[in-house]
Design a protein around this motif. Structure first.
Motif, PDB file in Angstrom:
ATOM      1  N   ASP A 171       0.841  -1.196   0.000  1.00 17.13           N
ATOM      2  CA  ASP A 171       0.000   0.000   0.000  1.00 17.13           C
ATOM      3  C   ASP A 171       0.874   1.243   0.000  1.00 17.13           C
ATOM      4  OD1 ASP A 171      -2.573  -1.280   2.279  1.00 17.13           O
ATOM      5  OD2 ASP A 171      -2.134  -1.673   0.172  1.00 17.13           O
ATOM      6  N   VAL A 172       0.426   2.258  -0.732  1.00 19.82           N
ATOM      7  CA  VAL A 172       1.131   3.526  -0.745  1.00 19.82           C
ATOM      8  C   VAL A 172       0.871   4.263   0.561  1.00 19.82           C
ATOM      9  CG1 VAL A 172       1.222   5.787  -1.822  1.00 19.82           C
ATOM     10  CG2 VAL A 172       1.075   3.736  -3.251  1.00 19.82           C
ATOM     11  N   GLN A 173       1.938   4.740   1.150  1.00 19.02           N
ATOM     12  CA  GLN A 173       1.812   5.542   2.369  1.00 19.02           C
ATOM     13  C   GLN A 173       2.772   6.711   2.329  1.00 19.02           C
ATOM     14  OE1 GLN A 173       2.218   3.274   5.978  1.00 19.02           O
ATOM     15  NE2 GLN A 173       0.052   2.761   6.010  1.00 19.02           N
ATOM     16  N   LEU A 174       2.293   7.840   2.774  1.00 19.24           N
ATOM     17  CA  LEU A 174       3.123   9.017   3.018  1.00 19.24           C
ATOM     18  C   LEU A 174       2.802   9.464   4.435  1.00 19.24           C
ATOM     19  CD1 LEU A 174       2.610  10.928  -0.339  1.00 19.24           C
ATOM     20  CD2 LEU A 174       4.772   9.989   0.491  1.00 19.24           C
ATOM     21  N   GLN A 175       3.802   9.420   5.273  1.00 16.51           N
ATOM     22  CA  GLN A 175       3.601   9.710   6.690  1.00 16.51           C
ATOM     23  C   GLN A 175       4.321  11.009   7.032  1.00 16.51           C
ATOM     24  OE1 GLN A 175       1.748   7.674   8.761  1.00 16.51           O
ATOM     25  NE2 GLN A 175       1.985   9.158  10.423  1.00 16.51           N
ATOM     26  N   ALA A 176       3.548  12.076   7.223  1.00 10.49           N
ATOM     27  CA  ALA A 176       4.127  13.362   7.595  1.00 10.49           C
ATOM     28  C   ALA A 176       4.205  13.472   9.107  1.00 10.49           C
ATOM     29  CB  ALA A 176       3.289  14.495   7.030  1.00 10.49           C
ATOM     30  N   SER A 177       5.268  14.094   9.580  1.00  9.48           N
ATOM     31  CA  SER A 177       5.439  14.277  11.020  1.00  9.48           C
ATOM     32  C   SER A 177       6.335  15.482  11.280  1.00  9.48           C
ATOM     33  CB  SER A 177       6.057  13.022  11.650  1.00  9.48           C
ATOM     34  OG  SER A 177       7.334  12.770  11.104  1.00  9.48           O
ATOM     35  N   GLY A 178       6.408  15.890  12.525  1.00 11.40           N
ATOM     36  CA  GLY A 178       7.321  16.953  12.912  1.00 11.40           C
ATOM     37  C   GLY A 178       6.681  18.289  13.192  1.00 11.40           C
ATOM     38  N   GLY A 179       5.383  18.392  13.009  1.00  5.82           N
ATOM     39  CA  GLY A 179       4.721  19.651  13.301  1.00  5.82           C
ATOM     40  C   GLY A 179       4.736  19.961  14.787  1.00  5.82           C
ATOM     41  N   GLY A 180       4.357  21.176  15.108  1.00  3.88           N
ATOM     42  CA  GLY A 180       4.331  21.567  16.509  1.00  3.88           C
ATOM     43  C   GLY A 180       4.080  23.047  16.661  1.00  3.88           C
ATOM     44  N   PHE A 181       4.367  23.501  17.853  1.00  2.31           N
ATOM     45  CA  PHE A 181       4.141  24.896  18.227  1.00  2.31           C
ATOM     46  C   PHE A 181       5.489  25.570  18.369  1.00  2.31           C
ATOM     47  CE2 PHE A 181       1.348  28.093  20.033  1.00  2.31           C
ATOM     48  CZ  PHE A 181       2.209  28.853  20.807  1.00  2.31           C
ATOM     49  N   VAL A 182       5.651  26.725  17.731  1.00  3.98           N
ATOM     50  CA  VAL A 182       6.932  27.424  17.782  1.00  3.98           C
ATOM     51  C   VAL A 182       6.689  28.934  17.785  1.00  3.98           C
ATOM     52  CG1 VAL A 182       7.201  27.429  15.270  1.00  3.98           C
ATOM     53  CG2 VAL A 182       9.237  27.517  16.734  1.00  3.98           C
ATOM     54  N   GLN A 183       7.588  29.661  18.369  1.00  8.96           N
ATOM     55  CA  GLN A 183       7.474  31.114  18.362  1.00  8.96           C
ATOM     56  C   GLN A 183       7.997  31.676  17.043  1.00  8.96           C
ATOM     57  OE1 GLN A 183       9.494  32.518  21.913  1.00  8.96           O
ATOM     58  NE2 GLN A 183       7.579  32.480  23.061  1.00  8.96           N
ATOM     59  N   ALA A 184       7.519  32.853  16.701  1.00 12.43           N
ATOM     60  CA  ALA A 184       7.972  33.524  15.481  1.00 12.43           C
ATOM     61  C   ALA A 184       9.496  33.646  15.491  1.00 12.43           C
ATOM     62  CB  ALA A 184       7.332  34.894  15.374  1.00 12.43           C
ATOM     63  N   GLY A 185      10.083  33.380  14.339  1.00 14.59           N
ATOM     64  CA  GLY A 185      11.529  33.387  14.226  1.00 14.59           C
ATOM     65  C   GLY A 185      12.175  32.031  14.451  1.00 14.59           C
ATOM     66  N   LEU A 235      11.397  24.630  12.480  1.00 11.77           N
ATOM     67  CA  LEU A 235      10.861  23.282  12.596  1.00 11.77           C
ATOM     68  C   LEU A 235      11.326  22.486  11.393  1.00 11.77           C
ATOM     69  CD1 LEU A 235       7.096  23.665  13.663  1.00 11.77           C
ATOM     70  CD2 LEU A 235       8.911  22.590  15.002  1.00 11.77           C
ATOM     71  N   ARG A 236      11.403  21.179  11.561  1.00  6.68           N
ATOM     72  CA  ARG A 236      11.678  20.300  10.433  1.00  6.68           C
ATOM     73  C   ARG A 236      10.578  19.262  10.339  1.00  6.68           C
ATOM     74  NH1 ARG A 236      16.645  16.130   9.070  1.00  6.68           N
ATOM     75  NH2 ARG A 236      15.555  14.823  10.609  1.00  6.68           N
ATOM     76  N   LEU A 237       9.936  19.232   9.194  1.00  4.53           N
ATOM     77  CA  LEU A 237       8.918  18.233   8.921  1.00  4.53           C
ATOM     78  C   LEU A 237       9.530  17.088   8.130  1.00  4.53           C
ATOM     79  CD1 LEU A 237       5.912  20.507   7.856  1.00  4.53           C
ATOM     80  CD2 LEU A 237       6.694  19.894  10.158  1.00  4.53           C
ATOM     81  N   SER A 238       9.025  15.902   8.382  1.00  2.95           N
ATOM     82  CA  SER A 238       9.469  14.720   7.654  1.00  2.95           C
ATOM     83  C   SER A 238       8.297  14.095   6.919  1.00  2.95           C
ATOM     84  CB  SER A 238      10.058  13.686   8.623  1.00  2.95           C
ATOM     85  OG  SER A 238      11.170  14.203   9.303  1.00  2.95           O
ATOM     86  N   CYS A 239       8.607  13.452   5.819  1.00  2.63           N
ATOM     87  CA  CYS A 239       7.588  12.745   5.034  1.00  2.63           C
ATOM     88  C   CYS A 239       8.181  11.399   4.645  1.00  2.63           C
ATOM     89  CB  CYS A 239       7.203  13.543   3.800  1.00  2.63           C
ATOM     90  SG  CYS A 239       5.999  12.734   2.716  1.00  2.63           S
ATOM     91  N   ALA A 240       7.760  10.355   5.325  1.00  3.76           N
ATOM     92  CA  ALA A 240       8.269   9.007   5.072  1.00  3.76           C
ATOM     93  C   ALA A 240       7.372   8.321   4.051  1.00  3.76           C
ATOM     94  CB  ALA A 240       8.312   8.211   6.361  1.00  3.76           C
ATOM     95  N   ALA A 241       7.980   7.846   2.967  1.00  7.22           N
ATOM     96  CA  ALA A 241       7.220   7.251   1.872  1.00  7.22           C
ATOM     97  C   ALA A 241       7.416   5.741   1.827  1.00  7.22           C
ATOM     98  CB  ALA A 241       7.654   7.872   0.553  1.00  7.22           C
TER      99      ALA A 241
END
Length: 123
Positions: free
Chosen positions: A1-15, A18-24
């Protein structure tokens, strides 16, 4: 099955950063462009950036140029979205996707979507 798993979001102050990941998985990673979109409340989903893992070429849209960087680790079949100098207007749900046609950053051409990951930037 095709999967794309995004992760790494969150809460951050201006400036901040963050690093997001996308595992395929489930498709040939090098045959697709990996794209990043975002959708803010009440707005349409918009393209942010993408990478062609086959040659490492990248493309960006809008004011993320110079702040966001898309990269990939082909051995891990994972793409990344490094976000620096974040602004409150970057707040959105971020999605990764895969385009067989290449980096168009047009949602019409996205063949597979991952689930979103929330990014919230406070002022």
């Amino acid at each position: 099955d095709v999967q794309l798993q995004a992760s790494g979001g969150g809460f951050v102050q201006a400036g901040g950063s963050l690093r997001l990941s996308c595992a395929a998985s489930g498709f040939t990673f090098d045959d697709y462009a990996i794209v990043w979109f975002r959708q803010a409340p009440g707005k349409e989903r918009e393209g942010v950036g993408c990478i062609n893992p086959s040659d490492g070429s990248t493309y960006y849209i809008g004011d993320v140029k110079g702040r966001f960087t898309v990269s990939s680790d082909n051995a891990k079949e994972t793409a990344y979205l490094n976000m620096n100098s974040l602004k409150p207007e970057d707040t959105a749900v971020y999605y990764c996707g895969a385009e067989r046609i290449g980096c168009t950053l047009n949602s019409y051409h996205v063949d597979f979507w991952g689930q979103g990951t929330q990014v919230t930037v406070s002022s």
